[in-house]
Design a protein around this motif. Sequence first.
Motif: not given
Length: 313
Positions: A70, A73-74, A77, A201-202, A207-208, A218-220, A253
Amino acid sequence: MTVKVSHTSEIQNLFNEAAGLNNDQGSPRVKQIMLRLINDAAKLIEDLEITDDEFWHAVDYLNRLGGRNEAGLLVPGLGLEHFLDILQDAKDAQIGLSGGTPRTIEGPLYVAGAPVCEGEARMDDGTELDQATVMFLEGVVRDTDGQPVAGAVVDLWHANTQGNYSYFDQSQSAYNLRRRIVTDSEGRYRARSIVPSGYGCSPDGPTQECLNLLGRHGQRPAHIHFFISAPGHRHLTTQINLDGEQYLWDDFAYATRDGLVGDIQFIEDAAAARDRGVEGSRFATLQFNFQLQQAPAPAAEQRSGRPRALQGA
């Protein structure tokens, strides 16, 4: 009272040794970066009085972040991937480069080697037609003078109705919702696909976990990624975020930018749907055109050397 020792000759000698400055092997560039990183970490520990518990919890966090793959992903973020785009915009402005479709983040979910199609493509494998809305996407690739760019490669990828991407979601077929489309003589590309979903995000991922501590979601929003390339033109990494989405301007993001909002239209017309080969009466259309800058140097025609996934690897 805060105790600081990082500036002492003893500690600086230690850090120089740790960064490899006392030998002539290895990479001078990596040594330069590592020395800066070590010194900045030491100053952070001193200035914010990081405790041993905080330090080792951070080390554990990095282990778990890597274990879940991740890190990519972070980075967006935390705004760092968007920062790279803003920095490149500023560098462009400094040397007088302007125009073209805005760049924005790539994200961590590209997979190399998608099938190549001439002019148009069917992107989905048909497995979600009982719940998906068919989407017809089309547009024209032009240069900054407004001339169509024939033979440009439009490499695009997006999520399914569950917000998941093929390859990373093993339940999907290989290269589902991933294609490379070569523009026709008039610079046009066309794709039949499905309307993607946004995703988060999970909730049990690192990350979350970090975002929770920052008081952030953590939404897109739903979006479609693009690489666009053509000889003599600067490679473009961008994405279009779909209008009307809840998180359009609140993307965790930071990918939404002016000029990159796609005006998707939902149509209820049985006859029009039938003419397009769609069962039922509902479908969506999305038109988005791109402009490519001239490449200031041959290297600018290529995408970055960032490591990326390859199907079957």
